[in-house]
Design an enzyme around this catalytic site. Structure first.
Site, PDB file in Angstrom:
ATOM      1  N   THR A 158       6.947   4.109  10.927  1.00 40.45           N
ATOM      2  CA  THR A 158       7.000   2.718  11.070  1.00 40.45           C
ATOM      3  C   THR A 158       5.980   2.042  11.451  1.00 40.45           C
ATOM      4  O   THR A 158       5.025   2.619  12.290  1.00 40.45           O
ATOM      5  CB  THR A 158       8.269   2.550  12.061  1.00 40.45           C
ATOM      6  OG1 THR A 158       9.547   2.864  11.567  1.00 40.45           O
ATOM      7  CG2 THR A 158       8.309   0.877  12.611  1.00 40.45           C
ATOM      8  N   VAL A 187      21.586  -0.334  10.055  1.00 39.02           N
ATOM      9  CA  VAL A 187      20.222  -1.040  10.480  1.00 39.02           C
ATOM     10  C   VAL A 187      19.652  -0.478  11.795  1.00 39.02           C
ATOM     11  O   VAL A 187      20.317  -0.077  12.542  1.00 39.02           O
ATOM     12  CB  VAL A 187      20.744  -2.588  10.806  1.00 39.02           C
ATOM     13  CG1 VAL A 187      19.660  -3.453  11.496  1.00 39.02           C
ATOM     14  CG2 VAL A 187      21.276  -3.161   9.527  1.00 39.02           C
ATOM     15  N   ASP A 189      16.364  -0.297  14.875  1.00 44.29           N
ATOM     16  CA  ASP A 189      15.999  -1.329  15.979  1.00 44.29           C
ATOM     17  C   ASP A 189      14.934  -2.188  15.362  1.00 44.29           C
ATOM     18  O   ASP A 189      14.791  -3.379  16.164  1.00 44.29           O
ATOM     19  CB  ASP A 189      15.408  -0.461  17.109  1.00 44.29           C
ATOM     20  CG  ASP A 189      14.304   0.602  16.369  1.00 44.29           C
ATOM     21  OD1 ASP A 189      14.411   1.372  15.669  1.00 44.29           O
ATOM     22  OD2 ASP A 189      13.086   0.166  16.952  1.00 44.29           O
ATOM     23  N   THR A 208       8.852   2.092  17.963  1.00 48.22           N
ATOM     24  CA  THR A 208       9.167   3.079  16.769  1.00 48.22           C
ATOM     25  C   THR A 208       9.882   4.361  17.353  1.00 48.22           C
ATOM     26  O   THR A 208       9.810   4.540  18.536  1.00 48.22           O
ATOM     27  CB  THR A 208       7.740   3.473  16.021  1.00 48.22           C
ATOM     28  OG1 THR A 208       8.048   4.362  15.038  1.00 48.22           O
ATOM     29  CG2 THR A 208       6.826   4.352  16.802  1.00 48.22           C
TER      30      THR A 208
HETATM   31  N1  ASP Z   1      12.789   2.750  14.507  1.00 49.17           N
HETATM   32  C1  ASP Z   1      13.043   3.042  13.059  1.00 49.17           C
HETATM   33  C2  ASP Z   1      14.370   2.836  12.824  1.00 49.17           C
HETATM   34  O1  ASP Z   1      15.421   3.545  13.491  1.00 49.17           O
HETATM   35  C3  ASP Z   1      12.182   4.012  12.703  1.00 49.17           C
HETATM   36  C4  ASP Z   1      11.081   4.565  13.006  1.00 49.17           C
HETATM   37  O2  ASP Z   1      10.383   3.845  13.817  1.00 49.17           O
HETATM   38  O3  ASP Z   1      10.373   5.681  12.602  1.00 49.17           O
HETATM   39  O4  ASP Z   1      14.765   2.329  11.846  1.00 49.17           O
END
Ligand code: ASP
Length: 292
Positions: A158, A187, A189, A208
């Site tokens: 992310t 969905v 965060d 992330t």
């Molecule tokens: N936080 C992101 C989600 O849960 C994924 C990530 O940061 O890698 O969609």
């Protein structure tokens, strides 16, 4: 990543604003196939791309009093987000359009894509966002699931940015294709203000990691609230060690405060960070992971 930060740095050096800077950084990262955002996003269990993004901006107190229409603490604070979008190359631009061109904060799915068309953001096919690398990861994920090994939680990527400009305006933005093995409609965060992205006049943050844990803990807001008591670096270390580590979740967070001080921390296998300040220029960092 450094090229992306350079774009943001050019804007800030030219007295541009923090919002333009974080959006420019994220557009560059979304367009790069190596990151899990825009082109190169991870796939849902159906093998499709569904992306989330959000942005938040907060003017400094002095500026908020000048531009704010209301005399409350929310004057000068704006946010926009999109979730489960499948046909835009740059979800962060659409999140910005939600913030600037609608009275809403979060718009999802086909409605968000209709908005994209209305504001002049070109739509693409879902297929165009899928890279060979993402497809390969999806295949591995499907095989592990069939063998009952369970969904891997690695493979994040992310992208996020936080900035303060010379007028004291703070902006934060986040964009993602989500987590591996997510079901269609999930969905994370990155679309949720307060969780994956947050900004107020004291600071801005982007997160992330395991979205479900980040949402439940309202991680970015928690980190920014911590700025009332401590420095940015301590604030982010605190939220990682007191929330994510305790929850058995993994993630990371970047933050900038109203004095331009920077904080970053994570407890994942890796998180890369680049910083820009007018004094030190651009620096590339690999912060150590926080362990229990
Ligand atoms: N936080 C992101 C989600 O849960 C994924 C990530 O940061 O890698 O969609």
């Amino acid at each position: 990543m450094l090229e992306a930060v350079q774009r943001g740095a050019d804007i800030l050096r030219g007295s541009g604003n923090a919002l333009d800077a974080v959006v420019a950084v994220l557009v560059a990262l979304e367009n790069h196939p190596l990151f899990n955002a825009g082109t190169g996003s991870l796939l849902t269990t159906d093998g499709t791309v569904e992306m989330d993004a959000s942005v938040m901006v907060a003017a400094s107190d002095e500026r908020a009093n000048r531009v704010g229409s209301r005399a409350d603490s929310q004057a000068g604070v704006m946010a926009g987000a999109v979730a489960a979008v499948t046909r835009v190359r740059n979800p962060i631009q659409l999140a910005r359009a939600v913030m600037e061109r609608t009275p809403h904060v979060l718009v999802v799915g086909s409605g968000a894509e209709r908005l994209a068309r209305r504001v002049g953001l070109a739509l693409c096919s879902n297929e165009e966002l899928i890279t060979e690398r993402a497809r390969e990861r999806w295949r591995q994920q499907q095989e592990s699931a069939q063998l009952g090994i369970g969904a891997k939680t690695q493979g994040h990527g992310t992208v996020g940015a936080a900035a303060i400009d010379c007028r004291g305006t703070i902006a934060a933005a986040t964009s993602t294709g989500g987590v591996p093995g997510k079901i269609p409609g999930r969905v994370g965060d990155s679309a949720i203000i307060g969780a994956g992205t947050y900004a107020d006049k004291t600071g801005g943050a982007s997160a992330t990691g395991n979205g479900e844990a980040i949402i439940t803990r309202a991680l970015c807001r928690e980190a920014v609230m911590n700025l009332r008591q401590t420095t940015p670096m301590t604030a982010v270390r605190r939220v990682i060690s007191r929330t994510l580590v305790l929850d058995g979740a993994q993630g990371g967070i970047i933050l900038v405060d109203r004095r331009g001080r920077i904080g970053f921390a994570h407890n994942a296998a890796a998180m890369e960070v680049a910083t820009f300040t007018s004094l030190a220029g651009i620096r590339h960092l690999w912060p150590d992971s926080i362990k229990t």
